[in-house]
Design an enzyme around this catalytic site. Structure first.
Site, PDB file in Angstrom:
ATOM      1  N   TYR A  19     -31.341  22.036 -50.302  1.00 54.83           N
ATOM      2  CA  TYR A  19     -31.668  22.297 -51.707  1.00 54.83           C
ATOM      3  C   TYR A  19     -32.275  21.002 -52.242  1.00 54.83           C
ATOM      4  O   TYR A  19     -31.584  19.992 -52.312  1.00 54.83           O
ATOM      5  CB  TYR A  19     -30.411  22.645 -52.500  1.00 54.83           C
ATOM      6  CG  TYR A  19     -29.816  24.009 -52.202  1.00 54.83           C
ATOM      7  CD1 TYR A  19     -29.001  24.219 -51.092  1.00 54.83           C
ATOM      8  CD2 TYR A  19     -30.055  25.090 -53.055  1.00 54.83           C
ATOM      9  CE1 TYR A  19     -28.445  25.465 -50.837  1.00 54.83           C
ATOM     10  CE2 TYR A  19     -29.502  26.350 -52.808  1.00 54.83           C
ATOM     11  CZ  TYR A  19     -28.701  26.519 -51.695  1.00 54.83           C
ATOM     12  OH  TYR A  19     -28.148  27.759 -51.449  1.00 54.83           O
TER      13      TYR A  19
ATOM     14  N   TYR B 245     -19.300  27.611 -53.394  1.00 54.85           N
ATOM     15  CA  TYR B 245     -20.391  28.019 -52.507  1.00 54.85           C
ATOM     16  C   TYR B 245     -19.881  28.897 -51.359  1.00 54.85           C
ATOM     17  O   TYR B 245     -20.490  29.925 -51.031  1.00 54.85           O
ATOM     18  CB  TYR B 245     -21.116  26.788 -51.953  1.00 54.85           C
ATOM     19  CG  TYR B 245     -22.479  27.114 -51.375  1.00 54.85           C
ATOM     20  CD1 TYR B 245     -23.623  27.074 -52.166  1.00 54.85           C
ATOM     21  CD2 TYR B 245     -22.614  27.487 -50.041  1.00 54.85           C
ATOM     22  CE1 TYR B 245     -24.867  27.387 -51.637  1.00 54.85           C
ATOM     23  CE2 TYR B 245     -23.852  27.798 -49.506  1.00 54.85           C
ATOM     24  CZ  TYR B 245     -24.973  27.758 -50.311  1.00 54.85           C
ATOM     25  OH  TYR B 245     -26.201  28.083 -49.789  1.00 54.85           O
TER      26      TYR B 245
HETATM   27  C1  PHB Z   1     -31.973  32.730 -48.306  1.00 57.18           C
HETATM   28  O1  PHB Z   1     -32.737  33.652 -48.592  1.00 57.18           O
HETATM   29  O2  PHB Z   1     -31.812  32.366 -47.138  1.00 57.18           O
HETATM   30  C2  PHB Z   1     -31.265  32.032 -49.397  1.00 57.18           C
HETATM   31  C3  PHB Z   1     -31.488  32.409 -50.716  1.00 57.18           C
HETATM   32  C4  PHB Z   1     -30.835  31.737 -51.742  1.00 57.18           C
HETATM   33  C5  PHB Z   1     -29.964  30.704 -51.447  1.00 57.18           C
HETATM   34  C6  PHB Z   1     -29.709  30.348 -50.128  1.00 57.18           C
HETATM   35  C7  PHB Z   1     -30.378  31.009 -49.097  1.00 57.18           C
HETATM   36  O3  PHB Z   1     -29.336  30.029 -52.447  1.00 57.18           O
END
Ligand code: PHB
Ligand code: RFL
Length: 389
Positions: free
Chosen positions: A202, A384
């Site tokens: 991120y 998370y």
């Molecule tokens: C994903 O599509 O892999 C994805 C989408 C949103 C997130 C994490 C992963 O926060």
């Protein structure tokens, strides 16, 4: 036709509900507007939290997930050209997340419905719910062959997503809507290239947020913060890669490009409709609430709703108890709001906001705090991976 539970929508919410009910010997029929191919190919979520994986395992539909899903024990927050690992599993007593595409979950659940001799009814149209305030609710729809059909049931589960017909059927005058739109959207791509990272990244950047996720050892999923009204036609592949390179830039790290096989722009919103019930109609998943994807929670929240609903329906059919059904909306909404808070936190932590330097100063302070304080990191981590149900 008659069944016990009529389910509108064959997304994760509707399909998990049908399976959980089946395990309890409760009959259901799933009605889906799209065709099977479409729902099995739709690229959406990719992160399953611990609770979701536990539930799918207990329900006996995690065989392929356990084989092909990729377990992750940490994520990276990247800002000012430096990566910082949040050691999620170490901070949460061993809980984790799994990378496994939403469409794979959907495929597994459709296969389970077929194995049970109860496949969803695809390509229905003009779906309407009736008499939800009485004891004999029913659903009318048109079949793929153009025939009018009627499904009588005890209870209707509205699992038809944000644009479905079930939430409007609760009635605007009965619903309290809490909502927030963001001045940005996500441009998402699927690229046929090995991920340049082992864990999700991120990235906070002055040019806007970026995220690096994946679907498999050979398939990358990446996102860019863009204007929500931007047109994907403005984003030829070269421009997407150029922007990704800039936002992820860090010494000693490089992003490998590959053919883009899917791309699109999604707006971001937070939305909660309450109550999640009218009489015999129960809303679940995106039909009742939307979170911005930054916390990777939408699918997981949908699964939690139907876990609560399946338990309530199990008690109802076992001994006529309506307590669980009566508490359904309040029970779900507690978790919905916890997740709204976490998703808002992640979204405002990581995206470029329209505000001034003050916003940016706060964001950097929060990023430094969460990457240096174990208490702050643990708070992020436990949300998370998903707080215990
Ligand atoms: C994903 O599509 O892999 C994805 C989408 C949103 C997130 C994490 C992963 O926060
Ligand atoms: P769905 O998946 O929208 O399914 C609803 C189904 O109902 C059908 N339908 C109807 N059927 C019959 N009659 C009608 N009138 C109907 N109207 C609609 C639709 O065709 C569809 O098949 O809702 P559900 O089951 O509640 O599941 C919710 C999730 O799909 C959603 O929350 C997630 O995709 C959100 N999300 C993420 N969630 C996560 O948990 N982790 C993630 O990593 C994550 N990443 C994401 C995401 C969503 C994204 N987008 C595209 C919005 C990333 C993105 C980019």
């Amino acid at each position: 036709m008659r069944t016990q539970v009529g389910i509108v929508g064959a997304g994760p919410a509707g399909l998990v509900l049908a399976h959980l009910l089946h395990l309890q010997g409760i009959e259901s029929v799933v009605l889906e507007a799209r065709d099977r191919e479409y729902v099995q190919q739709r690229v959406r979520a990719g992160v399953l939290e611990q609770n979701t994986v536990d539930l799918l395992r207990e329900a006996g539909v995690a065989e392929r997930l356990d084989r092909e899903g990729i377990v992750h024990h940490g994520i990276e927050l990247r800002f000012d050209g430096e990566g910082h690992r949040i050691a999620m599993s170490d901070l949460t007593g061993g809980r984790a997340i799994w990378i496994y595409g939403q469409q794979e979950v959907v495929k597994d659940l459709i296969a389970a419905r077929e194995a049970a001799g109860d496949p969803p009814v695809f390509e229905v149209s003009d779906v309407q719910v009736h008499d939800v305030d009485g004891d004999a609710p029913f659903i009318t729809y048109r079949t793929v062959d153009g025939e009018d059909a009627r499904l009588d049931c005890d209870v209707i589960a509205g699992c038809d997503g944000f644009h479905g017909i079930c939430r409007p059927a609760v009635g605007a005058d009965r619903l309290q809507i809490a909502e927030r739109e963001y001045p940005f959207g996500w441009l998402g791509i699927l690229a046929d290239v090995a991920p340049s990272t082992d864990e999700l990244i991120y990235a906070y950047h002055d040019r806007g947020f970026a995220m690096h996720s994946l679907r498999s050892p050979t398939l990358s999923r990446l996102y860019l913060q863009v204007d929500p009204d931007d047109d994907i036609a403005n984003w030829p592949d070269d421009r997407i890669w150029e922007e990704l390179h800039l936002r992820f830039e860090a010494p000693g790290w490089s992003l490998t490009e590959g053919p883009i096989i899917e791309k699109g722009i999604t707006p971001m919103r937070s939305f909660v409709a309450a109550p999640m019930r009218r009489g015999k109609l129960f809303l679940a998943g995106d039909a009742a609430h939307i979170v911005p994807p930054t916390g990777a929670k939408g699918l997981n929240l949908a699964v939690n709703d139907v876990r609560v609903l399946a338990e309530a329906l199990t008690a109802f059919y076992a001994n006529g108890s309506t307590t669980g059904l009566d508490e359904y909306s309040d029970t779900c909404l507690q978790r919905v709001w916890r997740v709204q808070d976490f998703s808002t936190y992640m979204t405002t932590l990581l995206h470029r906001l329209d505000g001034d330097d003050f916003d940016a100063g706060l964001q950097r302070a929060r990023l430094r705090y969460v990457t240096t304080s174990e208490a702050a990191a643990r708070s992020l981590a436990e949300n998370y991976v998903g707080l215990p149900t």
